[in-house]
Design a protein around this motif. Sequence first.
Motif, PDB file in Angstrom:
ATOM      1  N   GLY A 106       0.815  -1.216   0.000  1.00 28.14           N
ATOM      2  CA  GLY A 106       0.000   0.000   0.000  1.00 28.14           C
ATOM      3  C   GLY A 106       0.842   1.256   0.000  1.00 28.14           C
ATOM      4  O   GLY A 106       0.531   2.226  -0.697  1.00 28.14           O
ATOM      5  N   THR A 117       0.828   3.864  -3.067  1.00 24.91           N
ATOM      6  CA  THR A 117       0.531   5.265  -2.789  1.00 24.91           C
ATOM      7  C   THR A 117       1.626   6.172  -3.333  1.00 24.91           C
ATOM      8  O   THR A 117       1.349   7.203  -3.955  1.00 24.91           O
ATOM      9  N   GLU A 122       1.661   6.139  -7.393  1.00 27.14           N
ATOM     10  CA  GLU A 122       0.495   6.820  -7.968  1.00 27.14           C
ATOM     11  C   GLU A 122       0.474   8.302  -7.612  1.00 27.14           C
ATOM     12  O   GLU A 122       0.022   9.130  -8.398  1.00 27.14           O
ATOM     13  N   ALA A 123       0.972   8.667  -6.431  1.00 30.54           N
ATOM     14  CA  ALA A 123       1.051  10.085  -6.064  1.00 30.54           C
ATOM     15  C   ALA A 123       2.027  10.814  -6.970  1.00 30.54           C
ATOM     16  O   ALA A 123       1.781  11.954  -7.383  1.00 30.54           O
ATOM     17  N   ARG A 126      -7.089  10.792 -13.160  1.00 33.47           N
ATOM     18  CA  ARG A 126      -8.128  10.113 -12.362  1.00 33.47           C
ATOM     19  C   ARG A 126      -7.693   8.721 -11.935  1.00 33.47           C
ATOM     20  O   ARG A 126      -7.931   8.304 -10.802  1.00 33.47           O
ATOM     21  N   VAL A 130      -5.137   9.046  -9.089  1.00 38.68           N
ATOM     22  CA  VAL A 130      -5.765   9.403  -7.804  1.00 38.68           C
ATOM     23  C   VAL A 130      -6.490   8.196  -7.221  1.00 38.68           C
ATOM     24  O   VAL A 130      -6.410   7.931  -6.017  1.00 38.68           O
ATOM     25  N   LEU A 131      -7.181   7.442  -8.064  1.00 37.36           N
ATOM     26  CA  LEU A 131      -7.858   6.232  -7.584  1.00 37.36           C
ATOM     27  C   LEU A 131      -6.857   5.217  -7.040  1.00 37.36           C
ATOM     28  O   LEU A 131      -7.055   4.637  -5.963  1.00 37.36           O
ATOM     29  N   MET A 158      -3.907   5.886  -5.859  1.00 34.84           N
ATOM     30  CA  MET A 158      -3.328   6.446  -4.639  1.00 34.84           C
ATOM     31  C   MET A 158      -4.245   6.183  -3.445  1.00 34.84           C
ATOM     32  O   MET A 158      -3.790   5.766  -2.380  1.00 34.84           O
ATOM     33  N   TRP A 159      -5.539   6.381  -3.609  1.00 36.77           N
ATOM     34  CA  TRP A 159      -6.473   6.127  -2.509  1.00 36.77           C
ATOM     35  C   TRP A 159      -6.583   4.640  -2.199  1.00 36.77           C
ATOM     36  O   TRP A 159      -6.773   4.260  -1.040  1.00 36.77           O
ATOM     37  N   LEU A 160      -6.452   3.789  -3.194  1.00 37.33           N
ATOM     38  CA  LEU A 160      -6.431   2.350  -2.937  1.00 37.33           C
ATOM     39  C   LEU A 160      -5.217   1.975  -2.096  1.00 37.33           C
ATOM     40  O   LEU A 160      -5.304   1.178  -1.159  1.00 37.33           O
ATOM     41  N   VAL A 166      -3.610   3.989  -0.016  1.00 32.19           N
ATOM     42  CA  VAL A 166      -3.853   4.510   1.329  1.00 32.19           C
ATOM     43  C   VAL A 166      -4.783   3.581   2.093  1.00 32.19           C
ATOM     44  O   VAL A 166      -4.547   3.284   3.279  1.00 32.19           O
ATOM     45  N   LEU A 167      -5.817   3.102   1.434  1.00 31.38           N
ATOM     46  CA  LEU A 167      -6.750   2.171   2.079  1.00 31.38           C
ATOM     47  C   LEU A 167      -6.040   0.899   2.521  1.00 31.38           C
ATOM     48  O   LEU A 167      -6.281   0.389   3.621  1.00 31.38           O
TER      49      LEU A 167
END
Length: 146
Positions: free
Chosen positions: A15, A19, A22-23, A111, A114-115, A117-119, A121-122
């Motif tokens: 993760g 992150t 992708e960031a 997009r 960002v998706l 990156m949030w995956l 982080v999750l």
Amino acid sequence: MTVYWFLALIPFLGGLALTAVEARIAITEHVVRRLGRHAEGVVSDHVASREGTYPTLHPVVRWTDGDGTEHVHALPGATDAHRLAKGARVHLRHLPGAPDSVVLDSPERYRTAVLGMWLGVLLWVGTLTAVLIRVATLLPGSRYSF
């Protein structure tokens, strides 16, 4: 602690890596969108490359910058290369003075970054939360121990 605690490192580190990657892509896309210049190009060819174990098509785009200099570049980050036929006109963005920074003018890559990156982080926050809850239940005198 047993060896199974080390299994929690896989989604945690994965993760964090997802992150970070992708960031970086999202920030790069944001900078190109903010500081980049518009250009029009024409798909002149397709070139195949091997990424991983499968061949990938990349469109080769011929375009002219604001100074009148003509450039020809393969766009490795293009996700819809199979939809871009030879002779198709495309909108591009590039940083001034850096023709190698040319990308398709499409919000799709931002997009997706960002998706992703949030995956990421999750994944790492979820793993960290699960480990911290488990550690809290193992503490001596914990009223939550099972």
